[in-house]
Design an enzyme around this catalytic site. Sequence first.
Site, PDB file in Angstrom:
ATOM      1  NE  ARG A  40      24.337  76.081  25.527  1.00 18.35           N
ATOM      2  CZ  ARG A  40      25.431  76.397  26.213  1.00 18.35           C
ATOM      3  NH1 ARG A  40      26.424  77.034  25.606  1.00 18.35           N
ATOM      4  NH2 ARG A  40      25.536  76.079  27.501  1.00 18.35           N
ATOM      5  N   GLY A 117      35.916  74.423  26.894  1.00 19.92           N
ATOM      6  CA  GLY A 117      34.963  73.669  27.691  1.00 19.92           C
ATOM      7  C   GLY A 117      33.772  73.197  26.888  1.00 19.92           C
ATOM      8  CB  SER A 192      31.086  72.727  34.794  1.00 21.64           C
ATOM      9  OG  SER A 192      30.800  73.278  33.524  1.00 21.64           O
ATOM     10  CB  SER A 193      25.905  74.873  33.941  1.00 22.24           C
ATOM     11  OG  SER A 193      26.597  75.703  33.012  1.00 22.24           O
ATOM     12  CD  GLN A 194      31.360  74.387  29.759  1.00 22.67           C
ATOM     13  OE1 GLN A 194      32.283  73.653  30.117  1.00 22.67           O
ATOM     14  NE2 GLN A 194      31.566  75.489  29.058  1.00 22.67           N
ATOM     15  CD  GLU A 343      29.459  83.673  30.460  1.00 24.80           C
ATOM     16  OE1 GLU A 343      29.095  84.354  29.495  1.00 24.80           O
ATOM     17  OE2 GLU A 343      29.334  82.440  30.506  1.00 24.80           O
ATOM     18  NE  ARG A 374      37.945  82.227  33.759  1.00 23.82           N
ATOM     19  CZ  ARG A 374      36.997  82.145  32.848  1.00 23.82           C
ATOM     20  NH1 ARG A 374      35.726  82.249  33.203  1.00 23.82           N
ATOM     21  NH2 ARG A 374      37.298  81.938  31.580  1.00 23.82           N
TER      22      ARG A 374
END
Length: 466
Positions: A40, A117, A192-194, A343, A374
């Site tokens: 970031r 990611g 995904s929050s990404q 995670e 996962r």
Amino acid sequence: MKAMNEHENDNPEAAWVAPNRNQPLDARVTIPGSKSLSNRYLILAALSSRPVTIHGLLRSRDTNLMIDALRQLGVHIDEQSKESTTVRIIPPDKSLQPAAHNLRFKGNVTIFCGLAGTVMRFLPALALFADAPVTFDGDIQAYERPMKPLLDGLEQLGATIRFTGQTGFLPFTITPPQHFAAHHVDIDSSSSSQFISGLLLAASALPNGIELHHSGSSLPSLPHINMSVSDIEKAGGTVMTNRQTNTWTVEHRDLCLPQSLTVEPDLSNAAPFLGAALLAGGTVSVPFWPQTTTQPGGLLPRFLSRMGATVDFPEESGIRYCRVVSHGDIHGLGNFDLEAAGELAPSLAALLTFADSKTTMLGIAHLRGHETNRLAAMVAEIRRVGADAEEMEDGIIIRPVDTRRLHGAVIRSYHDHRMATFGAMLGLRIGGIQVENIETTRKTLPDFVGMWKNMLSCDPTNALSA
């Protein structure tokens, strides 16, 4: 997404023998910088109006991929070596570019994302400000990681996406817009929050900012979005968050990160090491633990305490530690919502394999879209050693078993760094555990094997060496 094949990457000859431990630990382990914060900060430094020096940067495959990609886009990065944890980022001088097009990055390049990611989902938004199309590619395994919500957002802003493989996945080429088409963007970021973070990190550079709405029914890993918001504000950006409507409004601003900043240790990467205290008994301490943090790994001490460990935060010579002490008893967590910190699931699953009661881990359906599926991977590997686990729509169930039933096996990592460390954790209590492709841990822990060996040596590492 292609179904996970549990026998993929099976190469027992190359497997790493996981050390077994039958005496209590007494170790200090210094954890490298946070990958989430490192990447970031690199993105925001590339968008800043002045050079930025970052200290404590994680040097791993994921961060090196980010650095290489930013260089291709025209960002100048000074470093003494490829291992240097201090780097200086000099953003392109946008004053030399035609202001009407808000250009600042070089196009006609191919960005290789590996399996990262934060690279494949943060960098595409920078292509909005390139002077020509930008192509994104990655590892074969990356072709299974969903990308469509982010790309839908970029199309709403006026970009053109051309897929050269399966629609919604890598590889693809982004042609930047001649004119930005919208201020309001609506995407479903349930997987995904990404996708939210990727748009937010670049939004301050948009001529009219952005009003970003999440339309899905769930939003995983909200702390990671909060981390992005905090970092944007650290760079002088303005983000208004409305959790009732799941909307983020970002004003146009010239970003300006502090000229010097330091990356916190990766608190999620501390999980295997602090968790080792519960598996082997004894004490494990991690230095430089922050007083407050936006990292989801900051929830780890609370979880370990619920599982039966004693956790405190002593200070020594001005350094704050997270110290975990355990006699080796591990309690189950019952119905346990892990949506905010998915995670941590593989590390917690390794511990809960030995728990005295059942745990139903919920809120982690989005983990099917990580480096591997996962959920399926955790269940397959827990069963592989003779334990009891079951996959559900929104998580997994881990049931207690007689530990005398557990046995050695070759644990598959599925090219997933957290599944590799999961296997190492199992090996502390189960003899005969091997982990295939332990080198996949280099994604976020460049020397995991060396760190693990040092922890088990009962010779505490020098906490001042970080």
